[in-house]
Write a protein that holds these residues in place. Structure first.
Motif, mmCIF file in Angstrom:
data_model
loop_
_atom_site.group_PDB
_atom_site.id
_atom_site.type_symbol
_atom_site.label_atom_id
_atom_site.label_comp_id
_atom_site.label_asym_id
_atom_site.label_seq_id
_atom_site.Cartn_x
_atom_site.Cartn_y
_atom_site.Cartn_z
ATOM 1 N N ASP A 264 0.943 -1.103 0.070
ATOM 2 C CA ASP A 264 0.099 -0.040 0.129
ATOM 3 C C ASP A 264 1.081 1.294 0.073
ATOM 4 O OD1 ASP A 264 0.907 -0.036 2.535
ATOM 5 O OD2 ASP A 264 -1.026 -0.349 3.629
ATOM 6 N N ASP A 265 0.461 2.435 0.598
ATOM 7 C CA ASP A 265 1.325 3.616 0.477
ATOM 8 C C ASP A 265 2.506 3.658 1.531
ATOM 9 O OD1 ASP A 265 -0.117 4.303 -1.632
ATOM 10 O OD2 ASP A 265 -1.434 5.685 -0.447
ATOM 11 N N GLU A 266 2.415 2.790 2.586
ATOM 12 C CA GLU A 266 3.445 3.005 3.557
ATOM 13 C C GLU A 266 4.560 1.986 3.108
ATOM 14 O OE1 GLU A 266 1.529 2.938 7.787
ATOM 15 O OE2 GLU A 266 1.030 0.976 6.915
ATOM 16 N N HIS A 267 5.812 2.553 3.542
ATOM 17 C CA HIS A 267 7.140 2.229 3.010
ATOM 18 C C HIS A 267 7.229 0.605 2.936
ATOM 19 C CE1 HIS A 267 11.392 1.428 3.337
ATOM 20 N NE2 HIS A 267 11.685 2.523 2.521
ATOM 21 N N HIS A 268 6.976 -0.162 3.918
ATOM 22 C CA HIS A 268 6.994 -1.409 3.649
ATOM 23 C C HIS A 268 6.049 -2.220 4.792
ATOM 24 C CE1 HIS A 268 9.937 -0.368 6.853
ATOM 25 N NE2 HIS A 268 9.759 -1.614 7.621
ATOM 26 N N THR A 269 5.496 -3.140 4.109
ATOM 27 C CA THR A 269 4.489 -4.156 4.915
ATOM 28 C C THR A 269 5.255 -5.608 5.150
ATOM 29 O OG1 THR A 269 3.218 -4.469 2.912
ATOM 30 C CG2 THR A 269 2.490 -2.861 4.526
ATOM 31 N N GLY B 259 12.895 3.588 5.438
ATOM 32 C CA GLY B 259 11.423 4.021 5.947
ATOM 33 C C GLY B 259 11.651 5.376 7.231
ATOM 34 N N ASN B 260 12.423 5.773 7.596
ATOM 35 C CA ASN B 260 12.700 6.903 8.469
ATOM 36 C C ASN B 260 11.983 6.870 9.770
ATOM 37 O OD1 ASN B 260 14.129 9.458 8.658
ATOM 38 N ND2 ASN B 260 12.191 10.558 8.142
ATOM 39 N N ASN C 92 9.899 -14.322 20.076
ATOM 40 C CA ASN C 92 9.543 -13.678 18.841
ATOM 41 C C ASN C 92 9.864 -12.253 19.017
ATOM 42 O OD1 ASN C 92 8.394 -16.067 17.671
ATOM 43 N ND2 ASN C 92 6.753 -15.748 19.167
ATOM 44 N N ARG C 93 10.217 -11.648 17.969
ATOM 45 C CA ARG C 93 10.616 -10.108 18.123
ATOM 46 C C ARG C 93 9.546 -9.208 17.808
ATOM 47 N NH1 ARG C 93 14.822 -12.836 15.141
ATOM 48 N NH2 ARG C 93 16.399 -13.248 16.348
ATOM 49 N N LEU C 94 9.207 -8.185 18.740
ATOM 50 C CA LEU C 94 8.261 -7.337 18.455
ATOM 51 C C LEU C 94 8.873 -5.657 18.372
ATOM 52 C CD1 LEU C 94 6.945 -9.096 20.481
ATOM 53 C CD2 LEU C 94 4.988 -7.623 20.853
ATOM 54 N N GLU C 95 8.583 -5.082 17.170
ATOM 55 C CA GLU C 95 8.915 -3.619 17.169
ATOM 56 C C GLU C 95 7.897 -2.687 17.360
ATOM 57 O OE1 GLU C 95 11.514 -0.989 13.672
ATOM 58 O OE2 GLU C 95 10.240 -2.896 12.949
ATOM 59 N N PHE C 96 8.155 -1.698 17.706
ATOM 60 C CA PHE C 96 7.159 -0.392 17.889
ATOM 61 C C PHE C 96 7.871 0.720 17.080
ATOM 62 C CE2 PHE C 96 6.084 -3.357 21.133
ATOM 63 C CZ PHE C 96 4.688 -3.287 21.234
ATOM 64 N N SER C 97 7.058 1.254 16.281
ATOM 65 C CA SER C 97 7.517 2.140 15.348
ATOM 66 C C SER C 97 6.705 3.313 15.194
ATOM 67 C CB SER C 97 7.461 1.534 13.940
ATOM 68 O OG SER C 97 7.526 2.516 12.950
ATOM 69 N N ALA C 98 6.906 4.726 14.754
ATOM 70 C CA ALA C 98 6.572 6.034 14.493
ATOM 71 C C ALA C 98 6.941 6.611 13.469
ATOM 72 C CB ALA C 98 6.480 6.560 15.823
ATOM 73 N N GLU C 99 6.101 7.330 12.663
ATOM 74 C CA GLU C 99 6.478 8.085 11.549
ATOM 75 C C GLU C 99 7.074 7.591 10.294
ATOM 76 O OE1 GLU C 99 9.250 11.356 13.049
ATOM 77 O OE2 GLU C 99 7.981 11.733 14.784
ATOM 78 N N LEU C 100 6.700 6.181 10.114
ATOM 79 C CA LEU C 100 6.969 5.427 8.844
ATOM 80 C C LEU C 100 6.625 6.104 7.701
ATOM 81 C CD1 LEU C 100 8.314 2.671 7.690
ATOM 82 C CD2 LEU C 100 5.788 1.905 7.688
ATOM 83 N N GLN C 101 7.718 6.180 6.794
ATOM 84 C CA GLN C 101 7.512 7.175 5.271
ATOM 85 C C GLN C 101 6.377 6.391 4.638
ATOM 86 O OE1 GLN C 101 10.779 6.897 3.262
ATOM 87 N NE2 GLN C 101 10.195 8.013 1.516
#
Length: 279
Positions: free
Chosen positions: A176-181, A229-230, A242-251
């Motif tokens: 979709d429009d987000e940098h990576h899924t 992705g910035n 299992n590894r979890l990531e928390f993210s903000a401001e994805l390009q």
């Protein structure tokens, strides 16, 4: 060329994982991520919350993990199925409690399983913002796997990370429009690398960090900012490792934007400091 982003946008909706101790894993996600266990029959646990969900099956049941991508309406799902058929990708019907009837499964050349479907009615839970957003794998056959997802499924390459000798080491792809899924790292084995929850802003990253600190769950990577992705981020692990990531401001990326190229270096993975470099 058919692309998910332009013809049938798809977002990561839920995970299906397999665990030696489903009850322990479910308790972690219910406590830490505000999921609730939904009523159901059989050994598979169904968890849902605000813009995030998962199902957990016990090991030894001959059940494989899968990763559920949601489309917006039935016509889009059928267009995707038709495109996959033209590329001789087998679509197998799958009964998934978090998707309506009609969901189907595909397998990539190494056996990873993606399911596409229409989500059932959203679970109206409350909690700190964190939308399930992407999943990442390590692979011994990066070039072959990426060709499958781009040429046959319709993902679009957003960025590549390239070594000094020109070898592509990491590929970030969007649906979709987000940098990576979806993304893949070149590695010495084939394993699930991590999954990520996108928050609303930097203060949400702070709040999630405080929540894991209160539960004595340490951050093992980050906080920092990725180059591709910035996005701001940190990572923790669940009781199964299992590894979890928390993210903000994805390009967000326009469909006409060509792929970017980044050097294979620590600063690409974390412009703020040290990085977790896969081998």
């Amino acid at each position: 060329m058919f692309t998910l982003q332009q013809q049938t946008p798809a977002r990561l909706h839920h995970l299906h994982v397999v665990s030696d101790d489903p009850a322990r894993l479910a308790e972690f996600y219910c406590r830490q991520l505000d999921l609730e266990q939904l009523p159901g029959e059989g050994p598979t646990l169904v968890l849902a919350g605000p813009e995030r969900a998962m199902t957990i099956s016990p090991s030894g049941q001959h059940v494989e993990p899968h990763y559920g991508y949601a489309l917006s309406h039935g016509d889009a799902l059928e267009r995707l199925r038709a495109n996959l058929s033209t590329h001789n990708v087998r679509c197998t019907m799958l009964d998934d409690p978090l998707f309506e009837c009609g969901a189907f499964l595909i397998a990539d050349p190494q056996g990873r399983r993606l399911v596409f479907g229409l989500p059932v009615q959203a679970h109206a839970g409350k909690g700190v913002p964190a939308r399930l957003q992407h999943t990442v794998f390590q692979t011994t056959e990066l070039d072959r796997v990426v060709r499958f997802y781009v040429e046959k499924v319709g993902f679009t390459v957003s960025d590549e990370v390239v070594d000094d000798d020109g070898t592509v080491m990491t590929v970030f792809m969007r649906s979709d429009d987000e940098h990576h899924t979806l993304a893949f790292f070149r590695g010495s084995g084939n394993e699930w690398d991590h999954h990520c929850y996108e928050t609303s802003e930097w203060n949400d990253i702070r709040d999630w960090g405080d929540r894991f600190a209160a539960a004595q769950v340490p951050i093992f990577f980050g906080p920092g900012r990725h180059g591709p992705g910035n996005n701001l981020f940190f990572m923790v692990t669940d009781p199964d490792g299992n590894r979890l990531e928390f993210s903000a401001e994805l390009q967000h990326v326009d469909a006409r934007t060509p792929p970017g190229v980044w050097p294979h270096a620590e600063r690409t993975l974390n412009s703020w400091g040290r990085a977790w470099v896969r081998t």
